[in-house]
Write a protein that holds these residues in place. Sequence first.
Motif, PDB file in Angstrom:
ATOM      1  N   ASP A 152      98.888  55.587 -62.140  1.00 25.47           N
ATOM      2  CA  ASP A 152      99.107  56.499 -63.262  1.00 25.47           C
ATOM      3  C   ASP A 152      97.790  56.843 -63.949  1.00 25.47           C
ATOM      4  O   ASP A 152      97.523  58.011 -64.261  1.00 25.47           O
ATOM      5  CB  ASP A 152     100.064  55.867 -64.283  1.00 25.47           C
ATOM      6  CG  ASP A 152     101.496  55.829 -63.794  1.00 25.47           C
ATOM      7  OD1 ASP A 152     101.808  56.518 -62.804  1.00 25.47           O
ATOM      8  OD2 ASP A 152     102.303  55.106 -64.405  1.00 25.47           O
ATOM      9  N   ALA A 153      96.967  55.822 -64.185  1.00 25.78           N
ATOM     10  CA  ALA A 153      95.703  56.045 -64.880  1.00 25.78           C
ATOM     11  C   ALA A 153      94.753  56.893 -64.037  1.00 25.78           C
ATOM     12  O   ALA A 153      94.136  57.843 -64.544  1.00 25.78           O
ATOM     13  CB  ALA A 153      95.055  54.696 -65.217  1.00 25.78           C
ATOM     14  N   ALA A 154      94.624  56.572 -62.758  1.00 20.19           N
ATOM     15  CA  ALA A 154      93.670  57.276 -61.903  1.00 20.19           C
ATOM     16  C   ALA A 154      94.090  58.715 -61.644  1.00 20.19           C
ATOM     17  O   ALA A 154      93.267  59.641 -61.736  1.00 20.19           O
ATOM     18  CB  ALA A 154      93.510  56.531 -60.582  1.00 20.19           C
ATOM     19  N   ILE A 155      95.348  58.932 -61.334  1.00 22.64           N
ATOM     20  CA  ILE A 155      95.824  60.288 -61.034  1.00 22.64           C
ATOM     21  C   ILE A 155      95.867  61.120 -62.310  1.00 22.64           C
ATOM     22  O   ILE A 155      95.538  62.316 -62.305  1.00 22.64           O
ATOM     23  CB  ILE A 155      97.199  60.246 -60.349  1.00 22.64           C
ATOM     24  CG1 ILE A 155      97.131  59.432 -59.056  1.00 22.64           C
ATOM     25  CG2 ILE A 155      97.701  61.663 -60.071  1.00 22.64           C
ATOM     26  CD1 ILE A 155      96.078  59.881 -58.072  1.00 22.64           C
ATOM     27  N   GLY A 156      96.241  60.501 -63.425  1.00 22.57           N
ATOM     28  CA  GLY A 156      96.239  61.213 -64.702  1.00 22.57           C
ATOM     29  C   GLY A 156      94.846  61.643 -65.104  1.00 22.57           C
ATOM     30  O   GLY A 156      94.635  62.758 -65.602  1.00 22.57           O
ATOM     31  N   ALA A 157      93.859  60.777 -64.881  1.00 24.62           N
ATOM     32  CA  ALA A 157      92.472  61.109 -65.225  1.00 24.62           C
ATOM     33  C   ALA A 157      91.951  62.269 -64.392  1.00 24.62           C
ATOM     34  O   ALA A 157      91.051  63.006 -64.831  1.00 24.62           O
ATOM     35  CB  ALA A 157      91.587  59.884 -65.036  1.00 24.62           C
ATOM     36  N   ALA A 158      92.522  62.437 -63.193  1.00 23.78           N
ATOM     37  CA  ALA A 158      92.107  63.530 -62.309  1.00 23.78           C
ATOM     38  C   ALA A 158      92.928  64.805 -62.544  1.00 23.78           C
ATOM     39  O   ALA A 158      92.787  65.774 -61.795  1.00 23.78           O
ATOM     40  CB  ALA A 158      92.224  63.093 -60.852  1.00 23.78           C
ATOM     41  N   GLY A 159      93.788  64.771 -63.556  1.00 24.61           N
ATOM     42  CA  GLY A 159      94.590  65.948 -63.868  1.00 24.61           C
ATOM     43  C   GLY A 159      95.877  66.059 -63.073  1.00 24.61           C
ATOM     44  O   GLY A 159      96.510  67.118 -63.062  1.00 24.61           O
ATOM     45  N   GLY A 160      96.284  64.968 -62.427  1.00 27.45           N
ATOM     46  CA  GLY A 160      97.506  64.987 -61.629  1.00 27.45           C
ATOM     47  C   GLY A 160      98.651  64.291 -62.321  1.00 27.45           C
ATOM     48  O   GLY A 160      98.547  63.829 -63.461  1.00 27.45           O
ATOM     49  N   GLN A 161      99.772  64.194 -61.622  1.00 30.16           N
ATOM     50  CA  GLN A 161     100.971  63.559 -62.162  1.00 30.16           C
ATOM     51  C   GLN A 161     101.628  62.725 -61.086  1.00 30.16           C
ATOM     52  O   GLN A 161     101.675  63.129 -59.920  1.00 30.16           O
ATOM     53  CB  GLN A 161     101.954  64.617 -62.680  1.00 30.16           C
ATOM     54  CG  GLN A 161     103.100  64.062 -63.486  1.00 30.16           C
ATOM     55  CD  GLN A 161     103.906  65.156 -64.178  1.00 30.16           C
ATOM     56  OE1 GLN A 161     103.580  66.339 -64.063  1.00 30.16           O
ATOM     57  NE2 GLN A 161     104.958  64.772 -64.885  1.00 30.16           N
ATOM     58  N   THR A 162     102.134  61.561 -61.475  1.00 25.82           N
ATOM     59  CA  THR A 162     102.767  60.642 -60.531  1.00 25.82           C
ATOM     60  C   THR A 162     104.273  60.582 -60.758  1.00 25.82           C
ATOM     61  O   THR A 162     104.751  60.715 -61.890  1.00 25.82           O
ATOM     62  CB  THR A 162     102.189  59.223 -60.664  1.00 25.82           C
ATOM     63  OG1 THR A 162     102.222  58.832 -62.038  1.00 25.82           O
ATOM     64  CG2 THR A 162     100.760  59.177 -60.162  1.00 25.82           C
ATOM     65  N   TYR A 163     105.001  60.354 -59.667  1.00 25.30           N
ATOM     66  CA  TYR A 163     106.457  60.267 -59.709  1.00 25.30           C
ATOM     67  C   TYR A 163     106.901  59.065 -58.880  1.00 25.30           C
ATOM     68  O   TYR A 163     106.334  58.796 -57.819  1.00 25.30           O
ATOM     69  CB  TYR A 163     107.103  61.526 -59.135  1.00 25.30           C
ATOM     70  CG  TYR A 163     106.787  62.791 -59.890  1.00 25.30           C
ATOM     71  CD1 TYR A 163     107.658  63.284 -60.858  1.00 25.30           C
ATOM     72  CD2 TYR A 163     105.617  63.498 -59.619  1.00 25.30           C
ATOM     73  CE1 TYR A 163     107.369  64.454 -61.543  1.00 25.30           C
ATOM     74  CE2 TYR A 163     105.322  64.665 -60.304  1.00 25.30           C
ATOM     75  CZ  TYR A 163     106.204  65.142 -61.264  1.00 25.30           C
ATOM     76  OH  TYR A 163     105.909  66.298 -61.935  1.00 25.30           O
ATOM     77  N   TYR A 164     107.919  58.351 -59.371  1.00 23.62           N
ATOM     78  CA  TYR A 164     108.447  57.181 -58.680  1.00 23.62           C
ATOM     79  C   TYR A 164     109.972  57.198 -58.729  1.00 23.62           C
ATOM     80  O   TYR A 164     110.563  57.716 -59.679  1.00 23.62           O
ATOM     81  CB  TYR A 164     107.997  55.875 -59.358  1.00 23.62           C
ATOM     82  CG  TYR A 164     106.538  55.767 -59.658  1.00 23.62           C
ATOM     83  CD1 TYR A 164     105.665  55.168 -58.760  1.00 23.62           C
ATOM     84  CD2 TYR A 164     106.027  56.231 -60.873  1.00 23.62           C
ATOM     85  CE1 TYR A 164     104.318  55.040 -59.050  1.00 23.62           C
ATOM     86  CE2 TYR A 164     104.674  56.113 -61.163  1.00 23.62           C
ATOM     87  CZ  TYR A 164     103.822  55.521 -60.261  1.00 23.62           C
ATOM     88  OH  TYR A 164     102.494  55.396 -60.542  1.00 23.62           O
ATOM     89  N   PRO A 165     110.614  56.577 -57.756  1.00 26.92           N
ATOM     90  CA  PRO A 165     112.038  56.296 -57.924  1.00 26.92           C
ATOM     91  C   PRO A 165     112.204  55.107 -58.860  1.00 26.92           C
ATOM     92  O   PRO A 165     111.258  54.334 -59.061  1.00 26.92           O
ATOM     93  CB  PRO A 165     112.505  55.952 -56.503  1.00 26.92           C
ATOM     94  CG  PRO A 165     111.277  55.449 -55.818  1.00 26.92           C
ATOM     95  CD  PRO A 165     110.100  56.135 -56.454  1.00 26.92           C
ATOM     96  N   ARG A 166     113.371  54.968 -59.450  1.00 32.17           N
ATOM     97  CA  ARG A 166     113.642  53.781 -60.257  1.00 32.17           C
ATOM     98  C   ARG A 166     113.533  52.540 -59.367  1.00 32.17           C
ATOM     99  O   ARG A 166     113.684  52.634 -58.129  1.00 32.17           O
ATOM    100  CB  ARG A 166     115.025  53.879 -60.900  1.00 32.17           C
ATOM    101  CG  ARG A 166     116.180  53.760 -59.925  1.00 32.17           C
ATOM    102  CD  ARG A 166     117.506  54.219 -60.508  1.00 32.17           C
ATOM    103  NE  ARG A 166     117.559  55.685 -60.607  1.00 32.17           N
ATOM    104  CZ  ARG A 166     118.659  56.356 -60.912  1.00 32.17           C
ATOM    105  NH1 ARG A 166     119.796  55.711 -61.141  1.00 32.17           N
ATOM    106  NH2 ARG A 166     118.636  57.663 -60.981  1.00 32.17           N
TER     107      ARG A 166
END
Length: 344
Positions: free
Chosen positions: A285-299
Motif C-alpha cells: 500500500d505504501a509503495a504503490i501509493g507513493a508511486a501514484g497507484g492504488q492497491t486492491y485485495y480480496p477480503r
Amino acid sequence: MPVLGIETSCDETGVAVYDGAAGLLAHAVYSQTEIHAVYGGVVPELASRDHVRKTLPLIHQALDTAGLGAPDIEGVAYTAGPGLIGALLVGAALGRSLAWAWRVPAIGVHHMEGHLLAPLLEADPPAFPFVALLVSGGHTQLVEVRGIGRYRILGESLDDAAGEAFDKTAKILGLPYPGGPALARLAESGDPERFSFPRPMTDRPGLDFSFSGLKTYALNTLRAIEAAEGEASEPSRADIARAFEEAVVETLVIKCRRALRESGLKRLVLAGGVSANRRLRARMDAAIGAAGGQTYYPRPDFCTDNGAMIAYAGWQRLRAGEHEALAFRPRARWPMETLAPLSP
C-alpha cells in the motif's frame, strides 16, 4: 442467474452461491488443516477422500443459507485445475453430475482465474485494466489483465512460489503446519536489523521471481547460529523469520512497482493466500501509493481457496454463453493464458 460454485483443488473444500443481481448469497469453507498437520504437509490421497466426505454436505449448507433449492440454481461452476488431480476429480465429477441432474449448464473454472477475480466481489472492485500479483503456495505470477480472459503473463517464479518458500522455511525453523501463517506470527517478534537476506533477481531487468535460494539462506543462517550457540533460541528463530519475510515482501514490492511502471498501469490487484500477509499489504500500500497507484485485495476469507471466487468466475463465463459438454477434464496443470477471452 444463481450459480453454485465448488472448489476442491487442494486441501480446502469450498462451496458458494453467487447471483448476478443479488451478489454473493452464501459461502462455506471446510479446511483440512488438522488432517494434514500430522504429516507436515498435504497428503493428496487424504485430501481427495476428505473432499468426498465434505463437498455434498457443504452444498446442502450453502443452499440452505442462500434460501434456495435445486430448482433455483441456473448453473454449476467447479474448479477444473490447476491443482491435485484426485481432489479436482471429486469436485468436477460432483459438479458436472449435479448440473446434468438439474438440467443446467456447467463450466470448469481455472483456479487462478478465480483468485484473480476475487477482488471483484468487494464493494470497491478494481476496474480493468490492472496488474495482478497472484501469490500463493503454488503460484507467484504477475499478470497484465485487460479483461476477463485477456491475460498476459509478465513474470512468474522460476522455482519455489512465495507461499511454498514460506512453508519450507517454516519447516526449517521447526514451526507447525501450515507453515506460512506460523512463520508470519513468529516474525512479528523478530529483530529486523539482525539479519539481512538477499532480494533475489531484483538487481537485473525482468519480472520473474526466484525464492528457493532464500530458504537455503535461512537454513545456512540457522546452522551458523546452532554452531555458535548449540541450539537456536526462540528470539534467534524469530529474527530469521523476520529477515526471511522482509526479503520476500520487499522482492514482491520491487517487482510490482516495476510491473506497473513497465505496463503504464496504475491499479494493482493482490490475490492468493499470501496476499493476506499483513506486512505485505502494508508495504505494498505504501509503495504503490507513493508511486501514484492504488492497491486492491480480496477480503481475508477470499484470499485462501474458496467457493465464492469459483462461483463468481463461473457466473461470468456462463452468462457469456460458455458451457461444457457432459464430459469433463480436470487438469493438474493449466496455463492461464490459454483461457478464452470474454467480449469487453
